[in-house]
Design a protein around this motif. Structure first.
Motif, short mmCIF file in Angstrom:
data_model
loop_
_atom_site.label_atom_id
_atom_site.label_comp_id
_atom_site.label_asym_id
_atom_site.label_seq_id
_atom_site.Cartn_x
_atom_site.Cartn_y
_atom_site.Cartn_z
N ASN A 1 2.17 8.64 -6.63
CA ASN A 1 2.45 10.06 -6.42
C ASN A 1 3.57 10.55 -7.33
N HIS B 1 0.84 -1.20 0.00
CA HIS B 1 0.00 0.00 0.00
C HIS B 1 0.87 1.25 0.00
N GLU C 1 1.36 3.80 -3.18
CA GLU C 1 1.09 5.23 -2.99
C GLU C 1 2.28 6.07 -3.46
#
Length: 293
Positions: free
Chosen positions: A41, A33, A37
């Motif tokens: 990003n 996770h 992320e």
């Protein structure tokens, strides 16, 4: 047939393994996770930077760069991304197998001694040590465990310096691209020389029009600043991509191991119950036989 005690022991042993694989799956899922992320990003920035380069080249300006110079390949560098630990399915094995194929491809052209391997990850570094005639061009294990821009940028800078000086004529990258939790795509890309013509063509096909720019102070100055940033960002993006793919592969491997353990426990429980029922039936028959004697 195994005794009831042996079957019970196997069930307890597999229960212990099940707890371990289930916990490892939860840890890998949590790391996935965070890695997902991080790459999500980073991708918009990396794509925007690449779009700036493509827009600039799409203007059909006469631009040259030392990072785009194609020379006769006499020495090649291969940056290979893997993990520091195992228990992630075929994640490392696929990269190492493909590395062997790349080495076999370049060996007749440049010789084994002119193939430089930059192993990012302990697993691929250990594999390189076992490859006769090849040595690792540095220790980059920490990059795989804890990706950060500084180390990726330093590696990119070293490769750019060696390429511009003419010490190496080509740089390739091997890594697992994170497509989804269940899918990692083994990817091979040419890092240097950068293909400016391809970037220009992609932009024209996408826009279907010619860009018009007023450039200050000069096109050469803009390219001098922009290209190193694009190359450094590319190295960092690939590092994050490989890291996310590693955690995805480990999550799936632990999920499969947990499912297999559950299936095995069900099978052994069924065997245990049948054996226990058979034992009880035999005892009853012995008691009935004894009373009738």
């Amino acid at each position: 047939m195994a005794s009831l005690k042996e079957v019970k022991g196997r069930i307890n042993s597999i229960h212990g393994t099940l707890k371990i694989t289930s916990a490892m799956k939860m840890v890998a899922s949590s790391k996935l996770h965070k890695a997902q992320e991080a790459i999500e990003n980073m991708l918009p920035y990396e794509r925007r930077l690449h779009r700036m380069l493509s827009n600039f080249l799409g203007a059909e300006l006469s631009v040259e760069s030392p990072f785009a110079v194609k020379r006769e390949v006499k020495k090649v560098a291969v940056v290979v991304f893997a993990s520091n630990s195992s228990l992630c399915g075929g994640f490392n094995a696929n990269v190492i197998r493909h590395l062997n194929e790349v080495v076999a491809e370049y060996e007749p052209k440049v010789g084994r001694e002119n193939i430089l391997i930059y192993p990012v990850g302990r697993k691929v570094a250990d594999a390189v040590k076992k490859m006769e005639g090849l040595t690792a061009a540095g220790d980059y294990q920490h990059m795989s465990g804890k990706p950060n821009y500084k180390e990726a940028s330093d590696l990119a800078a070293e490769l750019m310096d060696r390429f511009v000086s003419g010490e190496i004529q080509q740089v390739e990258m091997l890594y697992n691209h994170f497509k989804s939790t269940s899918t990692q795509v083994l990817t091979r890309e040419t890092y240097l020389p950068i293909n400016l013509a391809q970037a220009s063509t992609e932009e024209k096909q996408e826009k279907g029009m010619q860009a018009d720019y007023i450039i200050e102070p000069s096109a050469e100055k803009v390219m001098q600043e922009l290209l190193p940033k694009v190359l450094r960002m590319k190295m960092y993006t690939v590092l994050l991509d490989s890291n996310a793919a590693e955690h995805a592969a480990r999550t799936m491997a632990m999920q499969i191991a947990t499912d297999n353990a559950n299936d095995l426990i069900q099978e052994l429980t069924l065997i245990y119950n049948k054996s226990r029922q058979q034992a009880i039936t035999n005892e009853l028959l012995d008691i009935i036989g004894g009373t009738m004697a």
